[in-house]
Design a protein around this motif. Structure first.
Motif, mmCIF file in Angstrom:
data_model
loop_
_atom_site.group_PDB
_atom_site.id
_atom_site.type_symbol
_atom_site.label_atom_id
_atom_site.label_comp_id
_atom_site.label_asym_id
_atom_site.label_seq_id
_atom_site.Cartn_x
_atom_site.Cartn_y
_atom_site.Cartn_z
ATOM 1 N N SER A 119 27.560 50.508 33.457
ATOM 2 C CA SER A 119 27.970 48.908 34.132
ATOM 3 C C SER A 119 28.514 49.217 35.336
ATOM 4 O O SER A 119 29.041 50.316 35.787
ATOM 5 C CB SER A 119 28.754 48.230 33.146
ATOM 6 O OG SER A 119 30.132 48.959 32.894
ATOM 7 N N GLY A 120 28.604 48.002 35.964
ATOM 8 C CA GLY A 120 29.427 47.886 37.190
ATOM 9 C C GLY A 120 28.583 47.741 38.493
ATOM 10 O O GLY A 120 29.067 47.629 39.695
ATOM 11 N N GLY A 121 27.254 47.825 38.369
ATOM 12 C CA GLY A 121 26.258 47.694 39.165
ATOM 13 C C GLY A 121 26.470 46.234 40.047
ATOM 14 O O GLY A 121 27.118 45.508 39.505
ATOM 15 N N GLY A 122 25.645 46.148 41.205
ATOM 16 C CA GLY A 122 25.630 44.658 41.639
ATOM 17 C C GLY A 122 25.070 45.098 43.029
ATOM 18 O O GLY A 122 24.611 45.974 43.488
ATOM 19 N N LEU A 123 25.176 43.699 43.851
ATOM 20 C CA LEU A 123 24.803 43.447 45.108
ATOM 21 C C LEU A 123 26.060 43.660 46.073
ATOM 22 O O LEU A 123 27.184 42.992 45.904
ATOM 23 C CB LEU A 123 23.915 42.241 45.375
ATOM 24 C CG LEU A 123 23.528 41.993 46.869
ATOM 25 C CD1 LEU A 123 22.444 42.883 47.379
ATOM 26 C CD2 LEU A 123 23.022 40.404 47.073
#
Length: 123
Positions: free
Chosen positions: A6-10
């Motif tokens: 988890s922790g991904g993003g833009l």
């Protein structure tokens, strides 16, 4: 065995993200762990690895000095702190665990894989 990333993003170029990966179903402290990434149209590539104790780490040249891998064996969790992100860091990031307790680079020596988390860096 499950690895949950988890922790991904833009994020904008120059920004930071912290990825986490929680393990279950294995004695986490016995395993070396690593992060890999796969950009569209490219092969999955090594990013960073850490030994069972956390005492040894190794990084791909492309991320050295910007990324930091760490682990908390009590929480069965590994982390990837990513700073000074660049558009070329855009990829799906995967966590993995190997029965070799040491730092391991070759992808085929990893036994278990997480599902991946998308990191997108805009310019």
């Amino acid at each position: 065995v499950q690895l949950q990333a988890s922790g991904g993003g833009l994020v904008q170029a120059g920004g930071s993200l912290r990825l986490s990966c929680v393990a279950s179903g294995l004695t986490f402290s016995n395993y070396g762990v690593g992060w890999f990434r796969q950009a569209p149209g490219k092969e999955r590539e090594f990013v960073a690895a850490i030994s069972w104790s956390g005492g040894s780490t190794y990084y791909a040249d492309a991320v050295k000095g910007r990324f930091t891998i760490s682990r908390d064996n009590a929480k069965k969790t590994m982390y990837l702190q990513m700073n000074s992100l660049k558009p070329e860091d855009t990829a799906v990031y995967y966590c993995a665990a190997t029965g070799y307790g040491r730092v391991v680079v070759p992808i085929n020596q990893y036994d278990y894989w997480g599902q991946g988390t998308q990191v997108t860096v805009s310019s």
